[in-house]
Scaffold this motif. Structure first.
Motif, short mmCIF file in Angstrom:
data_model
loop_
_atom_site.label_atom_id
_atom_site.label_comp_id
_atom_site.label_asym_id
_atom_site.label_seq_id
_atom_site.Cartn_x
_atom_site.Cartn_y
_atom_site.Cartn_z
N MET A 9 0.91 -1.06 -0.01
CA MET A 9 -0.14 0.00 0.06
C MET A 9 0.92 1.23 0.00
O MET A 9 1.78 1.07 0.77
N SER A 10 0.62 2.10 -0.87
CA SER A 10 1.23 3.66 -0.96
C SER A 10 0.86 4.42 0.08
O SER A 10 -0.37 4.63 0.52
N PRO A 11 1.85 5.04 0.77
CA PRO A 11 1.36 6.20 1.84
C PRO A 11 0.68 7.23 1.11
O PRO A 11 0.81 7.79 0.08
N GLU A 12 -0.45 7.84 1.73
CA GLU A 12 -1.17 8.86 1.15
C GLU A 12 -0.44 10.39 1.37
O GLU A 12 -0.77 11.20 0.86
N LYS A 13 0.33 10.32 2.58
CA LYS A 13 1.02 11.54 2.84
C LYS A 13 2.35 11.38 3.63
O LYS A 13 2.16 10.17 4.32
N CYS A 14 3.11 12.30 3.96
CA CYS A 14 4.14 12.23 4.57
C CYS A 14 3.73 12.29 5.96
O CYS A 14 3.14 12.98 6.73
N PRO A 15 4.42 11.08 6.65
CA PRO A 15 4.03 11.10 8.37
C PRO A 15 4.69 12.33 9.08
O PRO A 15 4.11 12.60 10.29
N ASP A 16 5.71 12.92 8.65
CA ASP A 16 6.36 14.07 9.16
C ASP A 16 5.65 15.51 9.04
O ASP A 16 5.23 16.28 9.98
N CYS A 17 5.60 15.72 7.89
CA CYS A 17 4.96 16.89 7.60
C CYS A 17 3.46 17.02 6.79
O CYS A 17 2.89 18.30 6.62
N GLY A 18 2.97 15.87 6.46
CA GLY A 18 1.61 15.83 6.02
C GLY A 18 1.53 16.23 4.71
O GLY A 18 0.49 16.07 4.02
N ASN A 19 2.63 16.26 3.76
CA ASN A 19 2.88 16.42 2.15
C ASN A 19 2.28 15.57 1.57
O ASN A 19 2.58 14.37 1.75
N LYS A 20 1.19 15.75 0.79
CA LYS A 20 0.61 14.59 -0.11
C LYS A 20 1.41 14.26 -1.50
O LYS A 20 0.68 13.56 -2.25
N ASN A 21 2.30 15.09 -1.59
CA ASN A 21 3.26 14.93 -2.96
C ASN A 21 4.52 14.29 -2.73
O ASN A 21 5.55 14.52 -3.08
N LEU A 22 4.37 12.83 -2.46
CA LEU A 22 5.51 12.11 -1.81
C LEU A 22 5.93 11.66 -3.33
O LEU A 22 5.25 11.46 -4.18
N LYS A 23 7.44 11.22 -3.36
CA LYS A 23 8.01 10.50 -4.44
C LYS A 23 8.58 9.22 -4.10
O LYS A 23 8.77 8.78 -2.79
N ILE A 24 8.70 8.21 -5.08
CA ILE A 24 9.52 7.13 -4.76
C ILE A 24 10.68 6.82 -5.33
O ILE A 24 10.73 7.14 -6.74
N TYR A 25 11.51 6.54 -4.60
CA TYR A 25 12.97 6.32 -5.48
C TYR A 25 13.19 4.71 -5.52
O TYR A 25 12.68 3.92 -4.66
N GLN A 26 13.37 4.29 -6.89
CA GLN A 26 13.51 2.91 -7.33
C GLN A 26 14.89 2.72 -7.76
O GLN A 26 15.47 3.36 -8.52
N GLN A 27 15.51 1.51 -7.27
CA GLN A 27 16.55 1.17 -8.02
C GLN A 27 16.12 -0.14 -8.77
O GLN A 27 15.48 -1.02 -8.28
N ILE A 28 16.57 0.02 -10.07
CA ILE A 28 16.19 -0.89 -11.13
C ILE A 28 17.59 -2.17 -11.49
O ILE A 28 18.49 -1.18 -12.08
N ALA A 29 17.25 -2.99 -11.88
CA ALA A 29 18.32 -4.16 -12.47
C ALA A 29 18.03 -3.95 -13.87
O ALA A 29 17.12 -4.29 -14.37
N VAL A 30 19.17 -3.73 -14.60
CA VAL A 30 19.09 -3.54 -16.11
C VAL A 30 20.02 -4.53 -16.56
O VAL A 30 21.32 -4.65 -16.14
#
Length: 60
Positions: free
Chosen positions: A1-22
């Motif tokens: 499940m993806s978070p709806e907002k930041c637990p610290d500041c409440g920002n709803k525009n979170l980003k996801i960092y992904q490491q991808i194997a190529v």
């Protein structure tokens, strides 16, 4: 499940960092990439916010 907002500041525009194997074919002699095989899989990821919060959240 993806978070709806930041637990610290409440920002709803979170980003996801992904490491991808190529996958790629490389010459053993020259080290030149001969062929790229495309994206194989996401190896890990975590959510982060502009306030500095970063972390993987448990599914609820």
């Amino acid at each position: 499940m993806s978070p709806e907002k930041c637990p610290d500041c409440g920002n709803k525009n979170l980003k996801i960092y992904q490491q991808i194997a190529v996958g790629q074919v490389v010459s053993a002699k020259t080290g030149k990439v001969l062929e790229r095989k495309g994206f194989l899989e996401v190896t890990c990821w975590n959510h982060f916010c502009k306030c500095g919060w970063s972390g993987e959240l448990e599914t609820q």
